[in-house]
Structures are given as C-alpha cells and as structure tokens.
Design an enzyme around this catalytic site. Structure first.
Site, PDB file in Angstrom:
ATOM      1  N   LYS A 191       0.838  -1.009   0.034  1.00 21.24           N
ATOM      2  CA  LYS A 191      -0.099  -0.135   0.046  1.00 21.24           C
ATOM      3  C   LYS A 191       0.724   1.296   0.121  1.00 21.24           C
ATOM      4  O   LYS A 191       0.563   2.493   0.622  1.00 21.24           O
ATOM      5  CB  LYS A 191      -0.963   0.094   1.224  1.00 21.24           C
ATOM      6  N   ASP A 221      -5.323  -5.705  10.687  1.00 21.52           N
ATOM      7  CA  ASP A 221      -6.598  -4.962  10.561  1.00 21.52           C
ATOM      8  C   ASP A 221      -7.836  -5.860  10.337  1.00 21.52           C
ATOM      9  O   ASP A 221      -8.953  -5.719  10.915  1.00 21.52           O
ATOM     10  CB  ASP A 221      -6.681  -3.925   9.870  1.00 21.52           C
TER      11      ASP A 221
HETATM   12  C1  GLC Z   1      -2.831  -4.783   2.632  1.00 18.87           C
HETATM   13  C2  GLC Z   1      -2.007  -5.469   3.768  1.00 18.87           C
HETATM   14  C3  GLC Z   1      -3.025  -6.161   4.627  1.00 18.87           C
HETATM   15  C4  GLC Z   1      -3.830  -5.539   5.042  1.00 18.87           C
HETATM   16  C5  GLC Z   1      -4.769  -4.804   3.964  1.00 18.87           C
HETATM   17  C6  GLC Z   1      -5.999  -3.983   4.439  1.00 18.87           C
HETATM   18  O1  GLC Z   1      -3.215  -5.936   1.870  1.00 18.87           O
HETATM   19  O2  GLC Z   1      -0.974  -6.147   3.015  1.00 18.87           O
HETATM   20  O3  GLC Z   1      -1.992  -6.860   5.833  1.00 18.87           O
HETATM   21  O4  GLC Z   1      -4.787  -6.408   5.915  1.00 18.87           O
HETATM   22  O5  GLC Z   1      -3.993  -4.227   2.976  1.00 18.87           O
HETATM   23  O6  GLC Z   1      -5.588  -2.970   4.973  1.00 18.87           O
END
Ligand code: GLC
Length: 471
Positions: free
Chosen positions: A174, A210
């Site tokens: 991200k 999360d």
């Molecule tokens: C990305 C991260 C993951 C997280 C997701 C939503 O995929 O790698 O760990 O849960 O974003 O935030």
C-alpha cells in the site's frame, strides 16, 4: 449546468460512440464461470499457503495470527490501541468494562495523525519515532502520560508471527516503503522507538492485522463472526481455520485465525488472463511491481488510478472530451478513488460528475459525463466481483472443512471502499452468495474495528498472561 458544451454530432454518431465505449469497457466484465475459476484458484493457493511443503512458493501466505478460538475471558480496564495501515495513524484509548446485559462494554477516545509520504518512505526509525511522538502527544492530551497501559497494535501489513506479540514484517504494501523494517520484529521497532523517546512507558501485549481486529470487534457483537475483511486502501481477509490444517503451527485442537494476505494472489500468474492493460500500468508504476496483483484490481489505493487510465484510453480513441485530456487528468494519481464513489452516487442530474470533472480541468458534455460514469462502474464492479470470488473461496473452504448441511457464518467488514461506495456492497454480496451454495451469510460492518479489536485482543492477552503467572 447551462454552460455544458453539447457535442455537435448526430444521433447515429452518438450511438456509434457509445457502442465503441461499451466495447472497450466490456473487458472489465467477468462471467460467472470466470469468477468461479478465480475462486477455485484462490482456494488452491490458500491450501498451498497452509501446507509446510508448499508455503514458500504459495502466493497467498495464510499467516498464522496466534489468535485462537479458546476463549480465556478478558481483563477489564484501560487499553491503548494503535492503528497503522493507511495514510492515517490512529491512537485510541479504549475502556473495556463489564456490562450486565452483554458481559462487557467498550468506550473509546481517539486521535488521528496523518502519515506523510516522507514518513512512509524514509527509514523505519523515522516512521516509528513519528509514531512514538504521536502516542506521546495523545497521552498528554488525555492526561495519562504517567500510566503504563497495555497496548494493542493493529499493524495492517503481512507479518509472520512467532506469537501474538512478536512478528516480523514480510514486506510493505500500500505505498509504504520505510527501509530497515522488512525482516524485523515490528513490536521491537515500536518498543525501541518508545525507549528512544523515554517520556512514557507502554506494555505492548498484542499485534494484529486490521482484518483480525475487525473480526474480533464484530465477534463481540455476533458469535458467528469468524471472518474479517477489509476493502479500503488495501484488500485482505482473515478467518478461523482448523488448527490441524494450520501446518506452520504445532497443535491440533481448536481453531486459529489465519491472515490470508490474499492481496498477494496473482504473484504466480493466477490472474494473468484477467489483468488488462490498465492493471499492468498501475502495477508497473507502483512502489511494489509484480506484488499485490489481486489487491491492485480491487482496493482504494488503485481504483481511482485505474479509472483515470481508462479515461485516457477513451480520450486517445477520441471517444471522450473531444479527444483532449487536461494536464491534470494526465497526471498520475489525480483521479482520487473517492471520485469513483461520488460519480456513481450522482443522482442522475450529472451535477456531481460535472463538478468533479471540472476540478480536473475538463469541461464535459452530458454524454462525456455518462461515459465517465460507465468507466467508473466498470472498474468498481469488477473490483466487487473479484473480491466476491475471493471471499466465496474462503467461505467454501470453511464449509468443506466443517461439513455442515448449511454453514451459518458472519463476516465482519471494514474499509472505505466497502463503506462509502454506493453500490460496492450490493454487487459484492450478490456474487458471494451466488458462489456459495448451502451457506447462510450475514455481513456486518465494524465500527472502529481496528482500535476496538486491538484493545479487546489485548484484554484477552493480558488475561492469558495473568493465567500463566498465577499457578
Ligand atoms: C494490505 C496488507 C494487509 C491488510 C490490507 C488491508 O493488503 O498487506 O495486511 O490487511 O492491506 O488494510
């Protein structure tokens, strides 16, 4: 709206134009058979991720979280929760108390801090020093600097856990890229930063993804909640898996929550025939080319940019804006994902669409507005369907393992795309249900799931630590 330029063209050329637009956008449409194929491949990668001998090469890592199904009860009291995973960092004070009716009660106070691009892409030390600075500021504001509170950390990146309070960051996603963090214990980085400051103390008791925090926070509302999902800046899901199939962890009894990290699906070529020219550009110009390919089809970090690339394609084909794009529209990242929600939420008078396009420096005709809306719908519908295929894979896998006649399951969900896009939810729910016969699925939205979930699991972790100490 009177100043909207009208295209000087006849009905037949309008029709011709719409047909050509449709043709370009039709690539985004996925048939049920194709979605089934995506689901099957997802299930296969999930299986490979869980097995010791295929884990290394599997694209879906299926990371054990050490969050288990055996409830130990929980402590009551004040907890601090941190939430890092997007452009904002949140610090929260969570009071977990007892409630006569439901057995518990949670109250929160929180403060948001923005994470600058520099902090995201500098060094890990800089990032964690900033985090410690934010915590310090929050403690001052709440007048609780003197207290050494138990802390739960929602850290929304792929982490290989050794325990609930220890795990190494596998790779950033991200748009984060802070150097010196990958391969290191994240809780250690946080503890070191707090020590460096030296103006407060914390007892870090749990770190969760999360998705896991979301599942836990919804579990307290609904005991059938055994799946957590995020469709926001990123996209990911977790669920309760049978311990005996979590081969990376010893033990056979009960269930453990597995963070699928399904955003990485596609790294072994599983999505090649579905990825379009726009997807390739988004990937190639990202900070992590070749990674998180499934996520890049779905999540908010990329959705606006996908739409922008589609619009540029339509302009190049002379099907939009008289064949001319503004400088702003030609700029990477200028089309924000929230515009997609706003455009599809337009009531039909095109006012909203017109306003957004004007801020991007183009003066659209009515037909231009309609075409832009179609482009948004194509990208966001594909996202909802792709995501639905993934979740259907998770749920079908759970049903196969548990083999009830009907699997009754609740999915806790959070994330800006899921919550704010006007049609994402309906399209997504429909596909999930179509692909999961003999399942009775309830979707619930989590409120402040990341913080509440982290605090609740910390409360459980504290209880467990207390259990271990008292013979
Ligand atoms: C990305 C991260 C993951 C997280 C997701 C939503 O995929 O790698 O760990 O849960 O974003 O935030």
């Amino acid at each position: 709206m009177g100043q909207m330029g009208k295209m000087p063209c006849s009905l037949s050329s309008v029709l011709e134009r719409v047909i050509m637009v449709e043709q370009i956008l039709s690539e985004f449409r996925l048939k049920k058979e194709q979605l089934k194929e995506v689901m099957k491949r997802m299930m296969r990668e999930m299986d490979r991720g869980l097995r010791v001998e295929t884990h290394q090469e599997a694209s879906v890592k299926m990371l054990p979280t050490y969050v288990c199904s055996t409830p130990e009860g929980s402590e009551v009291g004040d907890f601090l929760a941190l939430d890092l995973g997007g452009t904002n960092f949140r610090v929260m004070l969570v009071k977990v108390g007892e409630d006569e009716e439901r057995g518990w009660k949670v109250e929160t106070k929180h403060q948001m801090y923005s994470i600058s691009e520099d902090a995201m892409t500098g060094t890990a030390e800089m990032l964690f020093d900033y985090i410690a600075e934010c915590i310090s500021d929050f403690l001052n504001r709440q007048h609780i600097k003197h207290k050494k509170l138990p802390l739960g950390f929602t850290f929304s990146f792929p982490v290989r856990h050794e325990n609930i309070d220890k795990g190494i960051l596998l790779n950033w996603t991200k748009g984060f890229k802070a150097s010196g963090a990958e391969g290191n214990n994240v809780v250690g980085l946080l503890r070191d930063a707090i020590k460096r400051r030296g103006d407060f103390e914390m007892d870090v008791v749990a770190m969760v993804n999360d998705t896991v925090a979301t599942m836990i926070s919804c579990y307290y509302e609904d005991r059938s909640c055994e799946v957590g999902m995020i469709v926001g800046t990123g996209c990911n899901a977790c669920y309760m898996e049978e311990m005996r199939t979590v081969e990376l962890v010893e033990g056979e009894e009960g269930r453990m929550c597995v963070n699928t990290e399904w955003g990485a699906f596609g790294a072994n070529g599983e999505l090649e025939e579905f990825r379009l020219e726009y997807d390739r550009v988004v990937d190639e110009t990202s900070l992590n080319p070749g990674q998180q390919l499934y996520e890049k089809l779905i999540s908010g970090k990329y959705m606006g940019e996908l739409v922008r690339l589609v619009l540029l394609k339509l302009v190049n084909e002379e099907l939009l804006f008289n064949g001319e794009a503004s400088d702003l529209l030609k700029t990477r990242g200028s089309f924000e994902t929230r515009y997609v929600s706003q455009i599809e939420g337009d009531s039909g008078d095109r006012k909203q669409i017109y306003n957004i396009l004007s801020t991007l420096g183009v003066l659209p005709s009515e037909l231009d507005c309609d075409i832009v809306r179609l482009a948004c719908e194509s990208v966001s519908t594909r996202a909802a369907h792709m995501c639905g295929a993934g979740l259907a894979g998770v749920i079908n896998r759970m049903r196969e393992r548990r083999s009830p006649a009907v699997l009754k399951i609740t999915v806790g969900i959070d994330g800006s795309v899921y919550k704010l896009h006007p049609c994402f939810q309906d399209r997504f729910h429909k596909v999930v249900r179509e692909l999961t016969p003999h399942c009775d699925i309830t979707f619930i939205q989590s409120e402040e799931g990341s913080g509440r979930g982290a605090a609740l699991i910390s409360a459980v972790a504290c209880k467990m630590a207390a259990c271990m100490l008292t013979p």
